[in-house]
Write an enzyme that holds these catalytic residues in place. Structure first.
Site, PDB file in Angstrom:
ATOM      1  CB  SER A 134      -0.876   0.368   0.950  1.00  0.00           C
ATOM      2  OG  SER A 134      -1.399   1.153   1.343  1.00  0.00           O
ATOM      3  CE1 TYR A 158      -4.149  -2.758   5.766  1.00  0.00           C
ATOM      4  CE2 TYR A 158      -3.323  -0.289   5.345  1.00  0.00           C
ATOM      5  CZ  TYR A 158      -3.607  -1.395   4.575  1.00  0.00           C
ATOM      6  OH  TYR A 158      -3.742  -2.025   4.031  1.00  0.00           O
ATOM      7  CE  LYS A 162      -1.444  -4.822   3.731  1.00  0.00           C
ATOM      8  NZ  LYS A 162      -1.752  -5.877   3.064  1.00  0.00           N
TER       9      LYS A 162
HETATM   10  P1  NAD Z   1     -11.202  -6.701   1.275  1.00  0.00           P
HETATM   11  O1  NAD Z   1     -11.527  -7.019   2.268  1.00  0.00           O
HETATM   12  O2  NAD Z   1     -12.251  -7.214   0.579  1.00  0.00           O
HETATM   13  O3  NAD Z   1     -10.446  -8.319   0.290  1.00  0.00           O
HETATM   14  C1  NAD Z   1      -9.431  -8.942   1.465  1.00  0.00           C
HETATM   15  C2  NAD Z   1     -10.325 -10.571   1.533  1.00  0.00           C
HETATM   16  O4  NAD Z   1      -8.941 -11.372   1.835  1.00  0.00           O
HETATM   17  C3  NAD Z   1     -11.425 -11.246   2.104  1.00  0.00           C
HETATM   18  O5  NAD Z   1     -12.484 -11.762   1.304  1.00  0.00           O
HETATM   19  C4  NAD Z   1     -11.997 -11.581   3.438  1.00  0.00           C
HETATM   20  O6  NAD Z   1     -12.359 -12.080   3.541  1.00  0.00           O
HETATM   21  C5  NAD Z   1      -9.811 -12.329   3.019  1.00  0.00           C
HETATM   22  N1  NAD Z   1      -9.399 -12.640   3.863  1.00  0.00           N
HETATM   23  C6  NAD Z   1      -9.211 -12.039   5.077  1.00  0.00           C
HETATM   24  N2  NAD Z   1      -7.929 -12.782   6.178  1.00  0.00           N
HETATM   25  C7  NAD Z   1      -7.933 -13.584   5.630  1.00  0.00           C
HETATM   26  C8  NAD Z   1      -7.048 -14.928   6.389  1.00  0.00           C
HETATM   27  N3  NAD Z   1      -6.572 -14.790   7.359  1.00  0.00           N
HETATM   28  N4  NAD Z   1      -6.874 -15.528   5.550  1.00  0.00           N
HETATM   29  C9  NAD Z   1      -7.734 -16.195   3.819  1.00  0.00           C
HETATM   30  N5  NAD Z   1      -8.765 -15.267   3.612  1.00  0.00           N
HETATM   31  C10 NAD Z   1      -8.756 -13.667   4.196  1.00  0.00           C
HETATM   32  O7  NAD Z   1      -9.917  -5.818   0.743  1.00  0.00           O
HETATM   33  P2  NAD Z   1      -9.780  -5.541  -0.620  1.00  0.00           P
HETATM   34  O8  NAD Z   1      -9.664  -3.795  -0.434  1.00  0.00           O
HETATM   35  O9  NAD Z   1      -9.920  -5.944  -1.321  1.00  0.00           O
HETATM   36  O10 NAD Z   1      -7.881  -5.548   0.258  1.00  0.00           O
HETATM   37  C11 NAD Z   1      -6.802  -6.781  -0.211  1.00  0.00           C
HETATM   38  C12 NAD Z   1      -5.297  -6.552  -0.238  1.00  0.00           C
HETATM   39  O11 NAD Z   1      -5.230  -5.180  -0.903  1.00  0.00           O
HETATM   40  C13 NAD Z   1      -5.146  -6.203   1.129  1.00  0.00           C
HETATM   41  O12 NAD Z   1      -4.291  -6.923   1.818  1.00  0.00           O
HETATM   42  C14 NAD Z   1      -5.656  -4.123   1.481  1.00  0.00           C
HETATM   43  O13 NAD Z   1      -4.277  -4.712   3.090  1.00  0.00           O
HETATM   44  C15 NAD Z   1      -4.343  -4.293   0.560  1.00  0.00           C
HETATM   45  N6  NAD Z   1      -5.099  -2.998  -0.044  1.00  0.00           N
HETATM   46  C16 NAD Z   1      -6.387  -2.464  -0.225  1.00  0.00           C
HETATM   47  C17 NAD Z   1      -6.716  -1.428   0.220  1.00  0.00           C
HETATM   48  C18 NAD Z   1      -8.120  -0.364  -1.016  1.00  0.00           C
HETATM   49  O14 NAD Z   1      -7.623   0.603  -0.524  1.00  0.00           O
HETATM   50  N7  NAD Z   1      -8.484  -1.478  -1.147  1.00  0.00           N
HETATM   51  C19 NAD Z   1      -4.981  -0.472  -0.804  1.00  0.00           C
HETATM   52  C20 NAD Z   1      -3.697  -0.999  -0.547  1.00  0.00           C
HETATM   53  C21 NAD Z   1      -3.640  -1.732  -0.393  1.00  0.00           C
HETATM   54  N1  UFG Z   2     -12.504  11.747   3.053  1.00  0.00           N
HETATM   55  C1  UFG Z   2     -13.701  12.113   2.955  1.00  0.00           C
HETATM   56  N2  UFG Z   2     -14.682  11.948   3.320  1.00  0.00           N
HETATM   57  C2  UFG Z   2     -15.270  10.527   3.928  1.00  0.00           C
HETATM   58  C3  UFG Z   2     -13.785   9.958   3.589  1.00  0.00           C
HETATM   59  C4  UFG Z   2     -12.889  10.275   2.748  1.00  0.00           C
HETATM   60  O1  UFG Z   2     -12.985  13.568   2.518  1.00  0.00           O
HETATM   61  O2  UFG Z   2     -15.980  10.203   3.718  1.00  0.00           O
HETATM   62  C5  UFG Z   2     -11.044  12.045   1.978  1.00  0.00           C
HETATM   63  C6  UFG Z   2      -9.965  11.401   3.158  1.00  0.00           C
HETATM   64  O3  UFG Z   2      -9.940  13.005   3.777  1.00  0.00           O
HETATM   65  C7  UFG Z   2      -8.931  11.862   2.287  1.00  0.00           C
HETATM   66  C8  UFG Z   2      -9.757  11.306   0.539  1.00  0.00           C
HETATM   67  O4  UFG Z   2     -10.596  11.778   1.278  1.00  0.00           O
HETATM   68  O5  UFG Z   2      -8.473  13.007   1.907  1.00  0.00           O
HETATM   69  C9  UFG Z   2      -9.458   9.906   0.637  1.00  0.00           C
HETATM   70  O6  UFG Z   2      -9.868   8.612   2.388  1.00  0.00           O
HETATM   71  P1  UFG Z   2      -9.881   7.222   1.662  1.00  0.00           P
HETATM   72  O7  UFG Z   2     -10.727   7.136   3.557  1.00  0.00           O
HETATM   73  O8  UFG Z   2     -10.785   6.924   0.827  1.00  0.00           O
HETATM   74  O9  UFG Z   2      -8.731   7.194   1.097  1.00  0.00           O
HETATM   75  P2  UFG Z   2      -7.166   7.089   2.094  1.00  0.00           P
HETATM   76  O10 UFG Z   2      -6.085   7.848   1.148  1.00  0.00           O
HETATM   77  O11 UFG Z   2      -7.311   7.754   3.180  1.00  0.00           O
HETATM   78  O12 UFG Z   2      -6.509   6.012   2.060  1.00  0.00           O
HETATM   79  C10 UFG Z   2      -6.609   4.810   1.849  1.00  0.00           C
HETATM   80  C11 UFG Z   2      -6.537   3.002   2.054  1.00  0.00           C
HETATM   81  C12 UFG Z   2      -5.912   2.724   3.348  1.00  0.00           C
HETATM   82  C13 UFG Z   2      -4.630   3.336   3.113  1.00  0.00           C
HETATM   83  C14 UFG Z   2      -3.916   4.475   2.197  1.00  0.00           C
HETATM   84  C15 UFG Z   2      -3.385   4.970   2.146  1.00  0.00           C
HETATM   85  O13 UFG Z   2      -8.056   3.248   2.488  1.00  0.00           O
HETATM   86  O14 UFG Z   2      -6.531   1.258   3.783  1.00  0.00           O
HETATM   87  O15 UFG Z   2      -5.451   4.830   1.598  1.00  0.00           O
HETATM   88  O16 UFG Z   2      -2.799   3.993   0.590  1.00  0.00           O
HETATM   89  F1  UFG Z   2      -3.562   3.321   4.220  1.00  0.00           F
END
Ligand code: NAD
Ligand code: UFG
Length: 346
Positions: A134, A158, A162
Protein backbone atom coordinates in the site's frame (compact mmCIF):
# COMPACT_ATOMS: atom_id res chain seq x y z
CA UNK A 1 4.99 -22.51 -16.38
CA UNK A 2 6.84 -24.57 -13.77
CA UNK A 3 8.42 -22.67 -10.94
CA UNK A 4 9.46 -25.24 -8.37
CA UNK A 5 13.10 -26.25 -8.30
CA UNK A 6 11.97 -29.85 -7.87
CA UNK A 7 9.45 -29.55 -10.68
CA UNK A 8 6.55 -30.29 -8.36
CA UNK A 9 4.71 -27.04 -8.90
CA UNK A 10 2.55 -26.16 -11.87
CA UNK A 11 1.07 -23.13 -13.50
CA UNK A 12 -2.00 -22.46 -11.35
CA UNK A 13 -2.09 -19.14 -9.50
CA UNK A 14 -3.27 -19.19 -5.89
CA UNK A 15 -5.30 -16.04 -5.19
CA UNK A 16 -5.55 -15.52 -1.43
CA UNK A 17 -8.40 -13.19 -0.51
CA UNK A 18 -9.79 -13.79 -3.99
CA UNK A 19 -13.40 -13.19 -2.97
CA UNK A 20 -12.53 -9.68 -1.74
CA UNK A 21 -12.74 -6.42 -3.62
CA UNK A 22 -9.39 -6.33 -5.42
CA UNK A 23 -8.80 -10.10 -5.44
CA UNK A 24 -12.08 -10.79 -7.26
CA UNK A 25 -11.12 -8.33 -10.01
CA UNK A 26 -7.70 -9.98 -10.22
CA UNK A 27 -9.47 -13.31 -10.81
CA UNK A 28 -11.23 -11.75 -13.81
CA UNK A 29 -7.92 -10.39 -15.12
CA UNK A 30 -6.30 -13.82 -14.71
CA UNK A 31 -9.18 -15.50 -16.54
CA UNK A 32 -8.89 -12.96 -19.34
CA UNK A 33 -5.18 -13.70 -19.59
CA UNK A 34 -5.99 -17.42 -19.90
CA UNK A 35 -4.47 -18.28 -16.51
CA UNK A 36 -5.74 -21.04 -14.23
CA UNK A 37 -6.31 -20.02 -10.62
CA UNK A 38 -7.63 -21.24 -7.28
CA UNK A 39 -9.10 -18.94 -4.65
CA UNK A 40 -8.51 -19.24 -0.89
CA UNK A 41 -10.61 -17.01 1.34
CA UNK A 42 -11.90 -17.36 4.91
CA UNK A 43 -14.93 -15.11 4.19
CA UNK A 44 -13.87 -12.73 7.00
CA UNK A 45 -14.72 -9.75 4.78
CA UNK A 46 -16.42 -11.26 1.74
CA UNK A 47 -19.43 -13.15 0.51
CA UNK A 48 -19.57 -16.59 -1.12
CA UNK A 49 -21.91 -14.95 -3.67
CA UNK A 50 -18.82 -13.50 -5.33
CA UNK A 51 -18.14 -16.98 -6.73
CA UNK A 52 -21.49 -17.00 -8.58
CA UNK A 53 -20.76 -13.53 -9.90
CA UNK A 54 -17.27 -14.55 -11.06
CA UNK A 55 -18.78 -17.55 -12.81
CA UNK A 56 -21.14 -15.26 -14.69
CA UNK A 57 -18.29 -13.02 -15.79
CA UNK A 58 -15.70 -15.62 -16.79
CA UNK A 59 -18.07 -18.39 -17.95
CA UNK A 60 -16.88 -21.16 -15.60
CA UNK A 61 -16.86 -21.72 -11.87
CA UNK A 62 -13.54 -20.89 -10.25
CA UNK A 63 -12.00 -23.36 -7.80
CA UNK A 64 -12.52 -22.14 -4.26
CA UNK A 65 -11.21 -23.37 -0.90
CA UNK A 66 -12.64 -21.83 2.25
CA UNK A 67 -9.58 -21.64 4.49
CA UNK A 68 -7.43 -19.30 6.54
CA UNK A 69 -3.97 -18.40 5.24
CA UNK A 70 -2.70 -18.81 8.81
CA UNK A 71 -3.37 -22.57 8.57
CA UNK A 72 -0.02 -23.56 7.11
CA UNK A 73 -0.78 -27.27 6.72
CA UNK A 74 -3.94 -26.47 4.80
CA UNK A 75 -2.12 -23.96 2.61
CA UNK A 76 0.58 -26.53 1.81
CA UNK A 77 -2.12 -28.99 0.75
CA UNK A 78 -3.81 -26.41 -1.49
CA UNK A 79 -0.47 -25.53 -3.11
CA UNK A 80 0.29 -29.20 -3.75
CA UNK A 81 -3.13 -30.42 -4.84
CA UNK A 82 -3.75 -27.51 -7.19
CA UNK A 83 -0.20 -27.56 -8.60
CA UNK A 84 0.30 -23.91 -7.75
CA UNK A 85 3.24 -22.08 -9.34
CA UNK A 86 2.64 -18.53 -8.08
CA UNK A 87 0.67 -16.75 -5.38
CA UNK A 88 -1.20 -13.44 -5.53
CA UNK A 89 -1.60 -12.60 -1.86
CA UNK A 90 -4.53 -10.26 -1.20
CA UNK A 91 -5.82 -11.81 2.04
CA UNK A 92 -5.54 -9.48 5.01
CA UNK A 93 -7.29 -6.96 7.20
CA UNK A 94 -7.32 -3.39 5.92
CA UNK A 95 -9.14 -0.91 8.16
CA UNK A 96 -6.72 1.66 9.58
CA UNK A 97 -8.96 2.70 12.50
CA UNK A 98 -9.68 -0.90 13.49
CA UNK A 99 -5.95 -1.64 13.41
CA UNK A 100 -5.35 1.07 16.02
CA UNK A 101 -7.98 -0.51 18.30
CA UNK A 102 -6.97 -4.13 17.59
CA UNK A 103 -3.25 -4.15 16.78
CA UNK A 104 -2.67 -7.79 17.67
CA UNK A 105 -5.45 -8.90 15.32
CA UNK A 106 -3.73 -7.01 12.52
CA UNK A 107 -0.26 -8.36 13.27
CA UNK A 108 -1.67 -11.88 13.52
CA UNK A 109 -3.66 -11.79 10.31
CA UNK A 110 -1.38 -9.68 8.15
CA UNK A 111 2.08 -10.61 9.47
CA UNK A 112 1.73 -14.07 11.07
CA UNK A 113 -0.77 -15.12 8.38
CA UNK A 114 1.69 -14.16 5.64
CA UNK A 115 4.52 -15.95 7.47
CA UNK A 116 2.48 -19.18 7.57
CA UNK A 117 1.74 -18.82 3.87
CA UNK A 118 5.43 -18.25 3.04
CA UNK A 119 6.51 -21.33 5.01
CA UNK A 120 3.93 -23.41 3.17
CA UNK A 121 5.17 -21.98 -0.14
CA UNK A 122 8.76 -22.79 0.67
CA UNK A 123 7.85 -26.32 1.73
CA UNK A 124 6.14 -26.82 -1.64
CA UNK A 125 8.89 -25.06 -3.65
CA UNK A 126 6.51 -22.32 -4.80
CA UNK A 127 8.65 -19.21 -4.90
CA UNK A 128 6.73 -16.62 -6.88
CA UNK A 129 4.70 -14.11 -4.93
CA UNK A 130 2.82 -10.88 -5.55
CA UNK A 131 2.01 -9.09 -2.32
CA UNK A 132 -0.71 -6.45 -1.81
CA UNK A 133 1.18 -3.57 -0.29
CA UNK A 134 0.00 0.00 0.00
CA UNK A 135 1.02 3.61 -0.47
CA UNK A 136 0.61 3.81 3.30
CA UNK A 137 4.16 2.37 3.66
CA UNK A 138 5.63 5.74 2.60
CA UNK A 139 6.65 8.23 5.27
CA UNK A 140 4.37 11.27 5.51
CA UNK A 141 6.96 13.93 4.68
CA UNK A 142 8.04 12.78 1.20
CA UNK A 143 7.81 15.04 -1.86
CA UNK A 144 5.24 14.13 -4.53
CA UNK A 145 5.09 12.13 -6.68
CA UNK A 146 6.15 9.21 -4.49
CA UNK A 147 8.95 7.17 -6.01
CA UNK A 148 9.50 3.63 -4.82
CA UNK A 149 12.80 4.67 -3.24
CA UNK A 150 11.15 7.42 -1.14
CA UNK A 151 11.49 7.20 2.64
CA UNK A 152 9.35 4.49 4.25
CA UNK A 153 7.52 4.78 7.56
CA UNK A 154 4.03 3.82 8.57
CA UNK A 155 1.98 5.63 11.18
CA UNK A 156 -0.52 2.97 12.30
CA UNK A 157 -0.55 -0.81 12.95
CA UNK A 158 -2.15 -1.58 9.55
CA UNK A 159 0.58 0.32 7.71
CA UNK A 160 3.29 -1.22 9.89
CA UNK A 161 1.95 -4.70 9.16
CA UNK A 162 2.38 -3.99 5.42
CA UNK A 163 5.86 -2.59 5.98
CA UNK A 164 6.93 -5.59 8.13
CA UNK A 165 5.80 -7.96 5.40
CA UNK A 166 7.70 -5.99 2.77
CA UNK A 167 10.86 -6.26 4.92
CA UNK A 168 10.23 -9.94 5.58
CA UNK A 169 9.92 -10.60 1.86
CA UNK A 170 13.04 -8.66 1.05
CA UNK A 171 15.04 -10.58 3.67
CA UNK A 172 13.70 -13.88 2.37
CA UNK A 173 14.61 -13.09 -1.23
CA UNK A 174 18.09 -11.94 -0.18
CA UNK A 175 18.68 -15.24 1.62
CA UNK A 176 17.08 -17.43 -1.06
CA UNK A 177 17.66 -15.73 -4.43
CA UNK A 178 15.46 -18.14 -6.38
CA UNK A 179 12.40 -16.34 -5.00
CA UNK A 180 10.63 -13.86 -7.30
CA UNK A 181 8.64 -11.33 -5.28
CA UNK A 182 6.76 -8.16 -6.17
CA UNK A 183 5.34 -5.85 -3.51
CA UNK A 184 2.69 -3.81 -5.30
CA UNK A 185 1.98 -0.54 -3.53
CA UNK A 186 -1.57 0.36 -4.41
CA UNK A 187 -2.68 3.96 -4.21
CA UNK A 188 -6.49 4.35 -4.04
CA UNK A 189 -8.27 1.56 -5.94
CA UNK A 190 -11.86 2.49 -6.84
CA UNK A 191 -14.56 1.50 -9.33
CA UNK A 192 -15.91 -1.90 -10.23
CA UNK A 193 -16.17 -4.37 -13.09
CA UNK A 194 -18.31 -2.77 -15.85
CA UNK A 195 -20.74 -5.72 -15.68
CA UNK A 196 -21.76 -4.43 -12.22
CA UNK A 197 -21.50 -8.04 -10.99
CA UNK A 198 -18.51 -7.48 -8.70
CA UNK A 199 -17.47 -4.39 -6.78
CA UNK A 200 -16.68 -3.05 -3.34
CA UNK A 201 -19.15 -4.05 -0.64
CA UNK A 202 -18.13 -2.41 2.62
CA UNK A 203 -19.73 -3.59 5.84
CA UNK A 204 -21.30 -0.79 7.89
CA UNK A 205 -20.39 2.83 7.31
CA UNK A 206 -17.79 3.09 4.53
CA UNK A 207 -14.39 4.41 5.64
CA UNK A 208 -13.34 5.27 2.12
CA UNK A 209 -14.38 8.18 0.00
CA UNK A 210 -15.81 6.64 -3.17
CA UNK A 211 -17.99 3.98 -1.47
CA UNK A 212 -19.32 6.73 0.79
CA UNK A 213 -20.14 9.01 -2.14
CA UNK A 214 -21.82 6.05 -3.88
CA UNK A 215 -24.06 5.46 -0.86
CA UNK A 216 -25.02 9.14 -0.74
CA UNK A 217 -25.85 9.07 -4.46
CA UNK A 218 -28.04 5.98 -4.07
CA UNK A 219 -29.85 7.54 -1.11
CA UNK A 220 -28.48 5.34 1.69
CA UNK A 221 -26.71 8.28 3.38
CA UNK A 222 -27.68 11.90 3.62
CA UNK A 223 -24.48 13.74 2.81
CA UNK A 224 -20.73 13.38 2.47
CA UNK A 225 -18.53 14.79 5.20
CA UNK A 226 -15.47 16.26 3.52
CA UNK A 227 -12.65 15.76 6.01
CA UNK A 228 -10.84 19.10 5.95
CA UNK A 229 -11.08 22.09 3.64
CA UNK A 230 -7.92 23.81 4.81
CA UNK A 231 -5.12 21.64 3.42
CA UNK A 232 -2.44 23.32 1.35
CA UNK A 233 -3.93 21.88 -1.85
CA UNK A 234 -5.54 23.73 -4.78
CA UNK A 235 -9.08 23.61 -3.34
CA UNK A 236 -8.14 22.87 0.28
CA UNK A 237 -9.37 19.25 0.27
CA UNK A 238 -7.25 16.08 0.39
CA UNK A 239 -5.62 14.87 -2.82
CA UNK A 240 -5.17 11.18 -3.73
CA UNK A 241 -4.24 9.00 -6.69
CA UNK A 242 -7.46 7.12 -7.51
CA UNK A 243 -6.89 4.14 -9.79
CA UNK A 244 -9.47 1.85 -11.38
CA UNK A 245 -9.58 -1.54 -9.65
CA UNK A 246 -9.41 -3.30 -13.02
CA UNK A 247 -6.21 -1.47 -13.86
CA UNK A 248 -4.85 -2.62 -10.49
CA UNK A 249 -6.00 -6.18 -11.31
CA UNK A 250 -4.27 -6.08 -14.70
CA UNK A 251 -1.15 -4.75 -13.00
CA UNK A 252 -0.98 -8.08 -11.14
CA UNK A 253 -1.00 -10.09 -14.34
CA UNK A 254 1.71 -7.82 -15.73
CA UNK A 255 3.73 -8.29 -12.51
CA UNK A 256 3.33 -12.06 -12.77
CA UNK A 257 4.73 -12.03 -16.32
CA UNK A 258 7.67 -9.99 -15.05
CA UNK A 259 8.36 -12.41 -12.19
CA UNK A 260 8.29 -15.34 -14.59
CA UNK A 261 11.19 -13.71 -16.44
CA UNK A 262 13.09 -12.23 -13.53
CA UNK A 263 13.59 -13.53 -9.99
CA UNK A 264 14.33 -10.88 -7.38
CA UNK A 265 12.49 -8.55 -5.02
CA UNK A 266 10.84 -5.45 -6.33
CA UNK A 267 8.44 -2.83 -4.98
CA UNK A 268 6.26 -1.11 -7.57
CA UNK A 269 3.62 1.61 -7.29
CA UNK A 270 0.23 1.00 -8.90
CA UNK A 271 -1.41 4.36 -9.47
CA UNK A 272 -2.23 6.76 -12.29
CA UNK A 273 0.34 9.38 -11.33
CA UNK A 274 -2.42 12.01 -11.07
CA UNK A 275 -3.60 13.67 -7.86
CA UNK A 276 -7.35 14.33 -7.56
CA UNK A 277 -9.04 16.29 -4.77
CA UNK A 278 -12.13 15.24 -2.79
CA UNK A 279 -14.18 17.98 -4.47
CA UNK A 280 -12.95 17.00 -7.94
CA UNK A 281 -14.00 13.39 -7.53
CA UNK A 282 -17.32 14.49 -6.02
CA UNK A 283 -18.03 16.59 -9.12
CA UNK A 284 -17.02 13.74 -11.41
CA UNK A 285 -19.36 11.40 -9.54
CA UNK A 286 -22.20 13.88 -9.93
CA UNK A 287 -21.54 13.94 -13.68
CA UNK A 288 -21.43 10.14 -13.91
CA UNK A 289 -24.58 9.58 -11.87
CA UNK A 290 -26.55 12.69 -12.80
CA UNK A 291 -27.29 13.08 -9.08
CA UNK A 292 -26.26 16.04 -6.91
CA UNK A 293 -24.20 14.87 -3.91
CA UNK A 294 -24.82 17.00 -0.79
CA UNK A 295 -21.69 17.55 1.32
CA UNK A 296 -20.37 19.57 4.22
CA UNK A 297 -16.78 20.36 5.05
CA UNK A 298 -15.90 19.15 8.55
CA UNK A 299 -12.74 18.75 10.66
CA UNK A 300 -9.74 16.94 9.21
CA UNK A 301 -9.71 13.19 9.88
CA UNK A 302 -6.91 12.33 12.35
CA UNK A 303 -3.97 10.65 10.65
CA UNK A 304 -4.83 11.89 7.13
CA UNK A 305 -2.16 13.38 4.93
CA UNK A 306 -2.83 16.34 2.63
CA UNK A 307 -1.79 14.71 -0.62
CA UNK A 308 -0.43 11.53 -2.10
CA UNK A 309 0.19 10.42 -5.64
CA UNK A 310 2.46 7.97 -7.39
CA UNK A 311 5.47 8.12 -9.63
CA UNK A 312 4.50 5.44 -12.16
CA UNK A 313 7.66 5.03 -14.28
CA UNK A 314 8.78 1.78 -12.63
CA UNK A 315 5.51 -0.03 -13.39
CA UNK A 316 5.79 1.16 -16.98
CA UNK A 317 9.44 0.17 -17.37
CA UNK A 318 9.34 -3.21 -15.59
CA UNK A 319 5.80 -4.42 -16.29
CA UNK A 320 4.89 -2.44 -19.44
CA UNK A 321 1.80 -1.51 -17.43
CA UNK A 322 0.00 1.77 -16.99
CA UNK A 323 -3.46 2.68 -15.71
CA UNK A 324 -5.72 3.08 -18.75
CA UNK A 325 -9.10 4.01 -17.24
CA UNK A 326 -9.86 7.63 -16.36
CA UNK A 327 -11.72 9.19 -13.45
CA UNK A 328 -15.00 9.31 -15.42
CA UNK A 329 -14.82 5.55 -15.97
CA UNK A 330 -13.99 4.93 -12.30
CA UNK A 331 -17.06 6.92 -11.20
CA UNK A 332 -19.36 5.46 -13.88
CA UNK A 333 -18.39 1.88 -12.99
CA UNK A 334 -18.73 2.55 -9.26
CA UNK A 335 -22.17 4.05 -9.86
CA UNK A 336 -23.36 1.18 -12.09
CA UNK A 337 -22.29 -1.31 -9.39
CA UNK A 338 -23.92 0.73 -6.61
CA UNK A 339 -27.21 1.02 -8.47
CA UNK A 340 -27.37 -2.65 -9.35
CA UNK A 341 -26.35 -3.70 -5.81
CA UNK A 342 -27.57 -1.00 -3.40
CA UNK A 343 -26.80 -3.30 -0.44
CA UNK A 344 -23.59 -4.72 -1.91
CA UNK A 345 -23.65 -8.52 -1.82
CA UNK A 346 -26.39 -8.29 0.81
P1 NAD B 1 -11.02 -7.07 1.05
O1 NAD B 1 -11.25 -7.07 2.52
O2 NAD B 1 -12.17 -6.81 0.16
O3 NAD B 1 -10.34 -8.45 0.61
C1 NAD B 1 -9.53 -9.21 1.45
C2 NAD B 1 -10.04 -10.64 1.42
O4 NAD B 1 -9.20 -11.47 2.23
C3 NAD B 1 -11.46 -10.78 1.95
O5 NAD B 1 -12.22 -11.53 1.03
C4 NAD B 1 -11.28 -11.54 3.28
O6 NAD B 1 -12.39 -12.37 3.56
C5 NAD B 1 -10.01 -12.31 3.01
N1 NAD B 1 -9.21 -12.65 4.19
C6 NAD B 1 -8.86 -11.82 5.21
N2 NAD B 1 -8.10 -12.49 6.08
C7 NAD B 1 -7.96 -13.76 5.62
C8 NAD B 1 -7.29 -14.92 6.10
N3 NAD B 1 -6.60 -14.91 7.24
N4 NAD B 1 -7.37 -16.06 5.37
C9 NAD B 1 -8.07 -16.09 4.20
N5 NAD B 1 -8.73 -15.02 3.72
C10 NAD B 1 -8.67 -13.86 4.42
O7 NAD B 1 -9.85 -6.02 0.77
P2 NAD B 1 -9.31 -5.45 -0.61
O8 NAD B 1 -9.68 -4.01 -0.68
O9 NAD B 1 -9.65 -6.35 -1.71
O10 NAD B 1 -7.75 -5.50 -0.33
C11 NAD B 1 -6.95 -6.60 -0.73
C12 NAD B 1 -5.53 -6.39 -0.23
O11 NAD B 1 -5.03 -5.17 -0.75
C13 NAD B 1 -5.43 -6.28 1.30
O12 NAD B 1 -4.25 -6.95 1.69
C14 NAD B 1 -5.32 -4.79 1.53
O13 NAD B 1 -4.61 -4.51 2.71
C15 NAD B 1 -4.54 -4.36 0.31
N6 NAD B 1 -4.76 -2.93 -0.05
C16 NAD B 1 -6.03 -2.49 -0.26
C17 NAD B 1 -6.24 -1.14 -0.58
C18 NAD B 1 -7.63 -0.61 -0.82
O14 NAD B 1 -7.77 0.61 -0.87
N7 NAD B 1 -8.65 -1.43 -0.98
C19 NAD B 1 -5.14 -0.26 -0.67
C20 NAD B 1 -3.86 -0.77 -0.46
C21 NAD B 1 -3.67 -2.11 -0.15
N1 UFG C 1 -12.55 11.52 2.74
C1 UFG C 1 -13.56 12.41 3.03
N2 UFG C 1 -14.74 11.92 3.50
C2 UFG C 1 -14.96 10.59 3.69
C3 UFG C 1 -13.92 9.68 3.39
C4 UFG C 1 -12.71 10.18 2.93
O1 UFG C 1 -13.41 13.61 2.85
O2 UFG C 1 -16.04 10.20 4.14
C5 UFG C 1 -11.28 12.05 2.18
C6 UFG C 1 -10.05 11.74 3.02
O3 UFG C 1 -9.85 12.74 3.99
C7 UFG C 1 -8.96 11.70 1.94
C8 UFG C 1 -9.69 11.16 0.71
O4 UFG C 1 -11.06 11.41 0.94
O5 UFG C 1 -8.53 13.00 1.65
C9 UFG C 1 -9.49 9.67 0.49
O6 UFG C 1 -9.82 8.95 1.68
P1 UFG C 1 -9.93 7.36 1.70
O7 UFG C 1 -10.30 6.96 3.08
O8 UFG C 1 -10.80 6.89 0.58
O9 UFG C 1 -8.46 6.89 1.32
P2 UFG C 1 -7.08 7.15 2.09
O10 UFG C 1 -6.12 7.63 1.06
O11 UFG C 1 -7.23 7.99 3.29
O12 UFG C 1 -6.74 5.68 2.59
C10 UFG C 1 -6.44 4.66 1.65
C11 UFG C 1 -6.78 3.30 2.25
C12 UFG C 1 -5.91 3.04 3.43
C13 UFG C 1 -4.47 3.20 3.08
C14 UFG C 1 -4.25 4.56 2.45
C15 UFG C 1 -2.85 4.74 1.96
O13 UFG C 1 -8.13 3.26 2.64
O14 UFG C 1 -6.11 1.71 3.86
O15 UFG C 1 -5.11 4.71 1.33
O16 UFG C 1 -2.57 3.79 1.01
F1 UFG C 1 -3.72 3.09 4.20
Amino acid sequence: MASGANGSSGDTVLVTGGLGYIGSHACVALAEAGRRFVIVDNLANSSPRVLDRLQRIVGWRPDFVEADIGDGARMARVLREHRVGAVMHFAGSKAVGESVALPLDYYRNNVAGTLALLEAMRAQAVRRLIFSSSATVYAADNAMPLREDAALGASNPYGRSKLFVEHMLRDLQAAEPEWAIACLRYFNPVGAHPSALIGESPRGIPNNLVPYIAQVAVGRRERLSVFGGDYGTADGTGVRDYVHVLDVAEGHVAALRHLERAPGWVAVNLGTGQGVSVLEILREYERASGIPIPFQVVQRRPGDIAQCWAEVARARDLFAWRARRDLGEMCADSWRWQQANPDGYG
